[in-house]
Design a protein around this motif. Structure first.
Motif, short mmCIF file in Angstrom:
data_model
loop_
_atom_site.label_atom_id
_atom_site.label_comp_id
_atom_site.label_asym_id
_atom_site.label_seq_id
_atom_site.Cartn_x
_atom_site.Cartn_y
_atom_site.Cartn_z
N THR A 118 -18.63 43.85 -50.35
CA THR A 118 -18.49 45.25 -49.96
C THR A 118 -19.86 45.91 -49.91
O THR A 118 -20.17 46.68 -48.99
CB THR A 118 -17.58 45.98 -50.97
OG1 THR A 118 -16.29 45.38 -50.93
CG2 THR A 118 -17.46 47.46 -50.65
N GLN B 199 -12.30 48.84 -47.77
CA GLN B 199 -11.41 48.07 -48.64
C GLN B 199 -10.40 48.99 -49.34
O GLN B 199 -9.23 48.67 -49.44
CB GLN B 199 -12.27 47.35 -49.70
CG GLN B 199 -11.47 46.45 -50.62
CD GLN B 199 -12.37 45.63 -51.53
OE1 GLN B 199 -13.56 45.89 -51.64
NE2 GLN B 199 -11.82 44.62 -52.16
N ASP C 248 -13.53 45.28 -44.14
CA ASP C 248 -13.53 44.83 -45.53
C ASP C 248 -12.09 44.49 -45.96
O ASP C 248 -11.33 45.39 -46.30
CB ASP C 248 -14.12 45.93 -46.41
CG ASP C 248 -14.62 45.39 -47.74
OD1 ASP C 248 -14.36 44.20 -48.04
OD2 ASP C 248 -15.28 46.15 -48.47
N GLU C 249 -11.76 43.24 -45.94
CA GLU C 249 -10.40 42.80 -46.27
C GLU C 249 -9.34 43.64 -45.58
O GLU C 249 -8.45 44.19 -46.22
CB GLU C 249 -10.18 42.84 -47.80
CG GLU C 249 -11.18 41.99 -48.53
CD GLU C 249 -10.89 41.90 -50.02
OE1 GLU C 249 -9.70 41.87 -50.39
OE2 GLU C 249 -11.85 41.86 -50.80
N GLY D 153 -13.46 45.95 -55.80
CA GLY D 153 -12.02 46.08 -55.64
C GLY D 153 -11.24 45.04 -56.44
O GLY D 153 -10.33 45.36 -57.19
#
Ligand SMILES: Nc1ncnc2c1ncn2[C@@H]1O[C@H](COP(=O)(O)OP(=O)(O)OP(=O)(O)O)[C@@H](O)[C@H]1O
Ligand SMILES: Nc1ncnc2c1ncn2[C@@H]1O[C@H](COP(=O)(O)OP(=O)(O)OP(=O)(O)O)[C@@H](O)[C@H]1O
Ligand SMILES: [Mg+2]
Ligand SMILES: [Mg+2]
Lengths: 254, 297, 270, 255, 270
Positions: C59, C96, C173-174, E151
């Motif tokens: 991130t 994210q 991000d994911e 996260g």
């Protein structure tokens, strides 16, 4: 889903019950000949005298006018300054200390100064009141601006919103709850300050009536006027809560 | 601040609320020169604010005696507060101008004050009533004036700034105004009565005088002595006053001391009452005879 | 740490290039170095995936590429040959933390429209928002507020918000982390289609090895403490890709295996 | 060093003020020049009068603030967390908090005489409301996931308040504490002007009536300084309350 | 919709049992029925996974089991034979929105300790918190605040917070969603170990088919609009399970295939 409390909402009038009880009790056990603690019935009869010449309505209107203007000015000024020092570090360093200083100056002691410079005008009342009522809005807005989620600023910058657009679409809505809390605190405070200025200069308004009644030892009238002020405050609060409910309508309801 | 408590008769103590102006001189002198002691009274004086909290603090039994003026007494008494004037204070002194109406430089005559803005120390006070009577006597309708409340120390500046057209000034600010070259249109006090009119008193609650007549007598007698002493020792009186009001003796001397008296006249009070009805929107009824303390004998 | 050789891209064709990149987070009582000597480049139009253990700095790296975070003194991060100083134009990002990135006071529709406002006509905006919401399967939820949506739905709103801008570069991000297999596959294919049609460059953080292999031209494995580029793997699979046929190719399985091994080796090396 | 920039604005204001005063543009006796205010401040300080009066007002302000804040917090928790209390009490609170404390001074004087207790009651009255309203608002803002969490952990009502409601409300309460501090100071002074002849408020009046406007300004300006010091102490103290530091906006506030 | 027959568990041995369960969300302008006629039971000590497309109502179902949400009138939801009226004791929950569920004003350590405070001695609490943090690989981050974590780390803090309570029932909403493959496997194994040692019942929402099969005794597929239990699949794999050997079993691959097919069929049936 009963578990979520309502975040905002107009306080129901049932909430006046405790006050009503106190008044009834006062009426029942109070001494009707008491000069400083007359029972509520005497408040009513003494205050009713004021309606005859239109003095009450006139005073009410004068107070309301100053109140509305002052609250608007305090809200706008407080929000602007709060956002400025909440978002711009230079502004915070430059203005922070002096604002912090002003916050503690006793506004009442400055009335003579304001009168000297501005005169016995409505705008004098306005200056003095705004000077005292601005702080709740300013501090709450500043707090909200500072604690806004950083991800939101990231959203603004990656969508390449202009400074103004980012402000209008992201930073401004993000401080709305704080702003409303500030206004909720400031509204009655503004009313109090308007009355204080009216009491000390006796230019016009409910404050003037109140001070006159006090000088005449008509305590019943003083209490009666205090009740009028309380009712005004209640209506104002309902309006503010209504606006809050509207602006925060996006929140969960249940 | 002072401290509350019950009526203090046993030890001969009286608690007197003073204000911090010339008006308190007699009590000050009585205390300093031992006149209280001479008349069997232990005076304890406290400087306080001469305003609406005085009557509550007499009733709340925080003080036994306090300085007040006719309109306050009459209003309080007509709303059922049992007050009596134990002693007078300011007496007859023709050369003493205790109130002056200062005006803006472009105003030269009372008539020009029609419809103007006038600054008064208290809208319901004796000075303002007198001023209204004075205006009316001079053909100006007081009802057409706009009266605003201005703290006396601010009056001269506000006149300079043009925020008001005239002000009702008392000493020591009369002197300040004169030094600043302000024009005075005269003293309104004589408008109510061609003769001397008493209007300032040392008041107490009826309960207290009933319970402590000797103390009330002693207080009055001590003030009587003080009045004579002041007359005889003007310079010393000034010194005491200067120390008390925290100004320099030179400044103090600029305001004339005037006479002191302990007389309380029922007729004077009635004149005030009538004036208040005429000019002050006063509608109450007063039994003037009950307002005057007549002594224990 | 072995770095498999990749052909050095010419300066101008690179969307991103980093060298000697490092990042430190300064907290009250310590300094935490997260990235160290990170160097890689990403060609224009390339689909680059970044994998790595939780907490390595993926991130962080993405935020640097987006111009949201300045790297340590002496690092070099370039976008199209120019040093990055702030968020460059044409770069879209999917965060994210999807819940925090949506504006709670705006409906789904107006969240998606956010970046278009004032830049297109109202009619075009409505049309593009509708398209984007359809793409992520939320056409019928446009009038709802974010808190009325499930986690996966909120994530999809965020994806729609960045796609609606038709960015030249997408940093994700994911993005598909909270989605079920079916929705995920569908969105993967939509993303590939969008990238192909618009020629967009995509930098894609994920934990899903299959996803990384299926989508990417190249996979970077971040690892170590502080992290650096542990491996760089080229995925040579024909395009367009297909959920069934591509995944049955021996080359796919081989690439999957290589990535898996690389990740395991890097994790164990820690 | 960068913090010193905060002094730029006041310094400019003071210089301008001194300038208009010494050029005679501001001919009013009641607005003295900064230089005169300074010298009278020095005199007042030397005589010890400044300290006595400040101490009196400070005691009234802090007493009122502490009393009001505690009451406000309790009231806020009650109204914010107990639904029937809100339904059957909130409107009364809305009425009460708009009542002008200043018009009650004579009545409080009857009950408590012209004492520091009277000042404390008046100051407390105004300190209650910002804290109460902010507490209500804050404790109701507990994030829904946290509400779920508190319930699944089976926390007692008290633990829910201490661990969830209060920390969530803390930033707003901190702001309110700062607001009620200034309100308490101002009202203590007002009470001294109209009710209790002591402290800064009475000194203001007294100095003005004794023809010393410079000394009066010394007291007015001192009040602001007093406020800054009090605020600094408050913010500094909050550092030791977990989570309140961010709420107070960090150390930069202290300037 | 076919429901594969499972042996009806005896009343007392059930941890949860639902029947005729339905849920509606009432918003300003509409009523959204999310679950409809959901019926299933979960035996004590069972590991039950719930799969389904994004937005079907998995989180909603979990919140009902946790006693956080009341279902519609006429639904029956029982915990150990008793109608659920509020959160039952001994039930731990891991929320989907990990970022929102941590207390930002508490350090990682104190977030984990939250449920223990006042219930154990300080020494025992410290010990258990340390253990739980070690389990999720965050032993060295105890003093950090949540916003200083990535996260995946935040999600692990949440897992530690529920494990530290040693719950008899664990409700987990995509707990491993933001984790890399290695960390995920490791935590899966830890979870299995904990469940076995303590005999805990686990209801586990996931989008990862492999994960569901590897962990579970049974898999429910929620699907439809409003959603209902589309399929129920028993996973008969020997325990203890192992990341390498279990996943190589033909039975594993078969189960995986069945779940995949079930999901696809349900998604397509919509
Ligand atoms: N604001 C911050 N302050 C201090 N440390 C931070 C901050 N943000 C991130 N970190 C630390 O930096 C490291 C990398 O974080 P980052 O969020 O980049 O990881 P990540 O690779 O995205 O992990 P994940 O897959 O779990 O999201 C972590 O150890 C994290 O604790
Ligand atoms: N508070 C709410 N108000 C209105 N609608 C809601 C609310 N919460 C959830 N919904 C709706 O209920 C449906 C199911 O939501 P839920 O969160 O249970 O889905 P989910 O299966 O957990 O999805 P995901 O896998 O994306 O997390 C969604 O359509 C969602 O929009
Ligand atoms: Mg990350
Ligand atoms: Mg969900």
């Amino acid at each position: 889903m009963p578990r979520r409390t309502r975040k905002s909402g107009v306080a129901p009038l049932r909430g006046l019950l405790p006050l009503a009880l106190v008044l009834v009790l006062w009426q029942v056990i109070g001494d009707s000949s008491s000069t400083f603690f007359p029972p509520p019935a005497a408040w009513f009869s003494q205050t009713w005298e004021l309606t005859s010449g239109g003095a009450l309505v006139e005073g009410l209107l004068a107070t309301l006018e100053t109140f509305v203007l002052s609250l608007l000015a305090a809200t706008v000024l407080g929000a602007v300054l709060g956002l400025l020092i909440g978002h711009v570090p230079l502004a915070e360093r430059l203005l922070g200390p002096i604002l912090e200083y002003f916050r503690f100056l006793p506004g009442v002691a400055l009335v003579p100064l304001a009168v000297l410079l501005v005169g016995y005008t409505e705008s004098m009342k306005l200056y003095v009141v705004v000077f005292g009522a601005l702080w709740p809005v300013l501090l709450q807005v500043r707090q909200s601006a500072k604690s806004a989620d950083v991800v939101l600023s990231d959203v603004a910058s990656t969508l390449r919103l202009g400074k103004f657009a980012a402000f209008r679409k992201i930073h401004l809505p993000a401080i709305v709850p704080g702003l409303l809390l500030g206004v909720k605190i400031a509204a009655p405070l503004t009313l109090v300050l308007v009355l204080v200025v009216e009491i000390s200069t006796q230019v016009s308004g409910l404050g003037k009536l109140m001070e006159t009644a006090q000088q005449n030892f008509q305590s019943g009238q003083v209490y009666g006027l205090v009740v009028v002020v309380g009712l005004v405050a209640l209506v104002i609060n309902m309006l503010v809560s209504g606006i809050e409910g509207f602006l925060l309508r996006y929140r969960p309801q249940n | 601040g002072g401290s509350g408590g019950s009526t203090s008769s046993a030890d001969g103590k009286i608690r007197v609320a003073l204000n911090n102006t010339n008006d308190s001189l007699a009590v000050l002198v009585a205390e300093q020169q031992g006149f209280f002691a001479k008349h069997g009274v232990k005076g304890v004086s406290t400087t306080t604010l001469n305003d609406i909290t005085l009557v509550p603090s007499l009733l709340g039994k925080q003080y036994d005696l306090g300085f007040s003026v006719a309109p306050i007494m009459l209003r309080a008494s007509s709303s059922g507060v049992p007050l009596v004037a134990v002693s007078g204070n300011n007496g007859d002194s023709p050369e003493d101008q205790s109130v002056q109406i200062f005006v803006r430089p472009d105003i030269t005559d009372v008539k020009q004050l029609q419809g103007k803005r006038i600054g008064s120390p208290t809208l319901t006070g004796n000075i303002n009533i007198a001023t209204k009577a004075w205006l009316s006597k001079n053909g100006v309708d007081p009802a057409a004036e706009q009266f605003v409340q201005v703290p006396t120390p601010n009056m001269i500046d506000e006149l300079k700034a043009g925020q008001v057209d005239a002000v009702e000034v008392i000493n020591p600010f009369i002197t300040v105004g004169k030094q600043a070259g302000m024009r005075s249109l005269g003293d309104p006090e004589r408008a109510l009565s061609p003769n001397y009119l008493g209007g300032t008193y040392w008041i107490a609650s009826k309960d207290w005088t009933t319970a402590n007549p000797q103390l009330a007598d002693g207080f009055k007698a001590a003030l009587q002595d003080a009045a004579q002493w002041i007359k005889a020792n003007n310079d010393k009186a000034y010194t005491a006053l200067a120390a008390y009001t925290k100004v320099t003796p030179e400044q103090a001397k600029k305001s004339p001391l005037g006479e002191f008296t302990t007389e309380v006249s029922q007729d004077d009070l009635k004149i005030w009452g009538d004036a208040m009805k005429q000019f002050g929107g006063f509608g109450g009824t007063v039994d003037y005879s009950k307002l005057v303390y007549t002594g224990s004998k | 740490m072995t770095v498999e050789a990749t052909a050095p891209a010419t300066e101008t064709a690179d969307a991103f290039s980093c060298s000697k990149l490092f990042v430190e987070y300064r907290t009250r009582n310590k300094v935490l170095r997260v990235l160290e000597d990170v160097g890689f480049s990403c060609a224009q139009g390339e689909f680059l995936s970044i994998l790595g253990p939780s907490g390595t700095g993926k991130t962080t790296l993405l935020r640097i590429l987006a111009g949201l975070l300045s790297p340590g003194e002496g690092s070099s991060v370039r976008f199209r040959g120019k040093e990055i100083t702030g968020p460059p134009t044409g770069v879209g990002i999917v965060f994210q933390n999807y819940a925090a990135s949506l504006l709670q006071w705006r409906t789904v529709e107006r969240n998606v429209a956010l970046g278009l406002e004032g830049r297109t006509s109202k009619a075009e905006r409505d049309e593009r928002v509708r398209e984007a919401l359809e793409l992520v399967g939320l056409a019928d939820r446009g009038k709802d507020y974010p808190w009325q949506l499930s986690g996966g739905m909120q994530q999809r709103v965020q994806i729609a918000r960045s796609l609606v801008m038709r960015p030249e570069v997408l940093l994700m991000d994911e993005p598909f982390g909270a989605l079920d297999a079916m929705t995920k596959m569908q969105l993967q294919d939509e993303l590939l289609k969008v990238a192909e049609v618009t020629g967009a460059t995509v930098v894609f953080v994920t934990h899903d090895i299959d996803e990384a292999v299926y989508l990417s031209d190249r996979v970077l494995v971040l690892a170590g403490r502080p992290a650096t580029v542990g491996r760089e793997l080229r995925i040579d699979l024909p395009r367009p890709r297909d959920q069934v046929t591509t995944k049955e190719l021996p080359a796919y399985l081989a690439a999957r295996h290589r990535v898996y091994e690389a990740l395991r080796a890097e994790s164990e090396a820690q | 060093m960068r913090r010193l920039i905060g002094f730029a604005v006041p310094v400019v204001v003071i210089l301008l003020w001194q300038l208009v005063k010494s050029t005679g543009l501001l001919p009013y006796d009641n607005i003295p020049a900064p230089s005169d205010i300074w010298s009278s401040t020095v005199d007042l300080a030397a005589s010890g009068e400044l300290l006595t009066n400040t101490a009196h007002t400070l005691a009234a302000c802090l007493g009122g603030w502490a009393l009001g804040s505690v009451l406000g917090l309790l009231l806020g928790l009650l109204l914010g967390l107990v639904r029937p209390a809100w339904t059957y009490g909130m409107a009364s609170v809305e009425v009460l908090r708009a009542l002008p404390a200043i018009s009650f001074v004579p009545i409080v004087v009857i009950l408590l005489a012209q004492t520091v207790e009277m000042e404390i009651v008046i100051a407390a009255w105004v300190a209650i409301w910002p804290v109460a309203i902010s507490t209500i608002d804050g404790v109701r803002g507990v994030n829904p996931v946290h509400q779920d969490l508190a319930r699944t952990l089976g926390l007692s009502p008290v633990a829910k308040v201490v661990k969830f409601a209060l920390p969530t409300a803390l930033p707003k309460i901190v702001v309110a504490l700062r607001l009620s501090l200034s309100a308490a100071l101002v009202l203590a002074i007002v009470a001294e002007i109209v009710g209790d002849p002591a402290g800064i408020g009475y000194a203001l009046v007294e100095q003005q009536q004794s023809l010393r406007p410079a000394a009066m300004f010394s007291y007015i300006l001192l009040t602001g300084v007093l406020g800054i010091v009090l605020n600094f102490i408050l913010v500094w103290t909050l550092r030791f309350v977990p989570g309140a530091r961010q709420a107070a906006g960090g150390a930069d506030d202290a300037a």
